[in-house]
Enzyme design. Structure first.
Site, PDB file in Angstrom:
ATOM      1  CE1 TYR B 145      -3.671  -2.594  -0.197  1.00 16.03           C
ATOM      2  CE2 TYR B 145      -4.561  -1.162   2.321  1.00 16.03           C
ATOM      3  CZ  TYR B 145      -4.550  -2.807   0.773  1.00 16.03           C
ATOM      4  OH  TYR B 145      -5.385  -3.436   1.020  1.00 16.03           O
ATOM      5  CE  LYS B 190      -0.054 -18.378  -1.639  1.00 11.57           C
ATOM      6  NZ  LYS B 190      -0.820 -18.842  -1.200  1.00 11.57           N
ATOM      7  CG  ASP B 222      -4.021 -19.441  -0.073  1.00 11.12           C
ATOM      8  OD1 ASP B 222      -3.052 -18.811   1.062  1.00 11.12           O
ATOM      9  OD2 ASP B 222      -3.928 -20.747  -0.516  1.00 11.12           O
ATOM     10  CG  ASP B 246      -7.426  -3.456   3.779  1.00 12.39           C
ATOM     11  OD1 ASP B 246      -8.432  -2.731   4.420  1.00 12.39           O
ATOM     12  OD2 ASP B 246      -7.706  -3.283   2.644  1.00 12.39           O
ATOM     13  CG  ASP B 250     -11.777  -4.423   6.621  1.00 14.59           C
ATOM     14  OD1 ASP B 250     -11.892  -4.301   7.959  1.00 14.59           O
ATOM     15  OD2 ASP B 250     -11.825  -3.322   5.592  1.00 14.59           O
TER      16      ASP B 250
HETATM   17 MG   LIG Z   1     -10.546  -2.416   5.351  1.00 12.25          MG
HETATM   18 MG   LIG Z   2      -5.283 -20.511  -2.290  1.00 14.59          MG
END
Ligand SMILES: [Mg+2]
Ligand SMILES: [Mg+2]
Lengths: 356, 356
Positions: B145, B190, B222, B246, B250
């Site tokens: 970001y 990851k 994931d 983020d 959420d």
């Molecule tokens: Mg957010």
């Molecule tokens: Mg996956």
């Protein structure tokens, strides 16, 4: 559509892969018997079984068979022997990564359907999940997973890049799919922060007028992660980049209640691979208890890919009959009422032939 | 802990911000009355209200008040007037981004608690969500970001970078929090794909021996997106980088059943800001119907930040009493049984003073 002649590479793989593949082949044989198509099945090793046999998770001969085939049916890849050995130089999963790359499979396509019989197994309350039916298009060969990466001094970096071409080719696939469904496409991005997301949005906005019958909306990825749980029914086709698709399609897969029912396709310009989203489930290997439905529905996606819509629909309806009649494996019913992998596959093949 | 003297900058902001802030201040005044602390409240404009008054969403005077304060209490920022006007040059949210940056708030801390009374409002089945209680540590000033971004020819790029220093400082906060909770820390990354994730894992593994009472585990992002839905009770402290945080925080926030109850803290080396995770909810502005609990629980996090554990616990217990007695706003009960924003705040303040 007339009678077709298709060559199908079958990579049964590891764990429960061979068992579920056998049932998909059984159902495909029923389809060819009923409609007169000629399917040739070319069985080839990949994954841990290929390492055992040849030292290579994707032997040249397997890759060649995949190039020659009209489509590839893949069971599952992976063995705990390799997972628990960090020193292993060769891993079953490398075969799959190399295969995807060699074939240029740039679009991963995953339906998530809330089957009525699965509602008790969903972590979501019935009213939230009942009726949900969405289709993910995840870009599979670009973005941060494939970008330049490395270390500089005390820092690490990963670069995310997307070109207009990479975005446009999968966007067209997603728009076309939306035309054949409920006519809605949701682009998931983070365009308020990321430049690559802004490019995704631009390209989709440019393409959108060519599909006037598809309504497009846009959702930030963090909001999408919430909306999938709050109101999964709002989604039809979801289009997104590689990493967002990895996270969100996995999130969506569990709300349906069983990974054992979810198929997928990975397509490129000239190749297409069909596989269940579940793993090789080694604990169940050889026990004739694995759920073959995700694999059979993957075969249905393959039929659709061949343009055999009627045949694909028949396979799906036959699966629905098995679910409605509770002719299912032990993951979906108490063990005493459960059918075996073979019995479920045989019943679905029987339905395809007009038996039920 | 003795009697404290604290200066608190109050940025009530837009929409329902002023109403919920007023109730948090009411509760803090009850705390100071009961325990003898001296809290000074310095009210300053930020957001749309500051644009109206000065043309600037974060006027210099507001920023200065924040530098001088021991902590900042923030209501909510945002007005539909700006959301629906793509030509607007100045936006309320810019004030918040500039404030976070100016104060170096590098760690976003968010508890997600499954309150018993909220179970009917959760999209998850009761048995899945009951008892869940987790605490997110999201890195807030690094990663993709804030990386370099731009266009080259037909492509766009975003760069993700993390340094050891950026990872270590928030990791220490997360480990310390885990020591005061159930002693479990989950790093979400990851690391099978990303170099930055491998650096996160390295740094956490290096720091881990300094906290022998904290058990560390690792989850791919994931898989984490699935586990939050499948089994949210498994989590205690979750540590992750900016973008993953983020998305996942959420996602986690909606499983608890109401955004109206979830507080947050954003901390830096010398500053700390406390705010509810909900937005400015402009439709409810001035109606005395907004749920003040997320704001009041944000004030409780501030008390904890001041080292006032006993005071923070008392505020939380008082909130629990209000929930148990159904002294809640209309988002949590039928309208005819609902209490107003002021009534809920007043009841919680009354409990703090020993009234219930
Ligand atoms: Mg957010
Ligand atoms: Mg996956």
């Amino acid at each position: 559509m007339g009678v077709l002649n298709k060559r199908i590479a079958v990579l049964a793989g590891d764990g429960i892969g061979p068992e579920v593949c056998q049932e998909a082949v059984r159902v495909l044989k029923a389809v060819s018997e009923k409609f007169g198509h000629e399917f040739t099945f070319d069985r080839q090793p990949m994954g841990a079984c290929a390492i055992e046999a040849t030292g290579d998770p994707l032997p040249d001969q397997t890759l060649e068979a995949c190039y020659l085939a009209d489509a590839i049916l893949l069971g599952a890849i992976g063995d705990p022997k390799y997972d628990n050995n960090p020193a292993a130089k060769v891993r079953p999963e490398q075969g799959l990564l190399k295969l995807r790359k060699s074939l240029g499979l740039y679009a991963n396509i995953r339906p998530v359907t809330a089957y009525e019989v699965l509602l008790p197994y969903s972590p979501l309350k019935d009213a939230r999940i009942a009726g949900a039916d969405m289709l993910f298009f995840r870009e599979l060969t670009g973005g941060i997973y494939f970008g330049e990466k490395g270390r500089i001094a005390d820092s690490a970096y990963d670069h995310c890049t997307y070109s207009r071409f990479e975005i446009a080719r999968i966007a067209h696939l997603a728009f076309k799919a939306a035309q054949n469904r409920r006519g809605k496409l949701t682009l998931v991005d983070k365009a308020n922060v990321l430049e690559t997301s802004r490019l995704w949005r631009e390209v989709v906005q440019e393409i959108s007028p060519s599909y006037p019958d598809v309504a497009v909306d846009y959702l930030f990825v963090d909001n999408a992660a919430m909306q999938l749980i709050l109101n999964p029914k709002q989604f039809d086709v979801i289009l997104t980049e590689n990493m967002f698709g990895d996270i969100l399609s996995d999130e969506a897969s569990v709300i349906a209640g069983s990974l054992g029912l979810l198929p997928s396709a990975s397509v490129g310009e000239t190749a297409a691979l069909f596989e269940p989203i579940h793993g090789s489930y080694p604990q169940a290997k050889g026990k004739n208890i694995a759920n073959p439905i995700a694999m059979i529905l993957s075969a249905a996606m393959m039929l659709e890919h061949f343009g055999l819509q009627q045949e694909a629909d028949l396979v799906r309806r036959s699966v629905q009959v098995a679910l409605d009649k509770k002719i299912v494996t032990q993951d979906l019913t108490p063990p005493t009422l459960a059918y075996s992998t073979e019995q479920v596959g045989a019943f679905i093949a029987y339905c395809v032939l007009g038996g039920a």
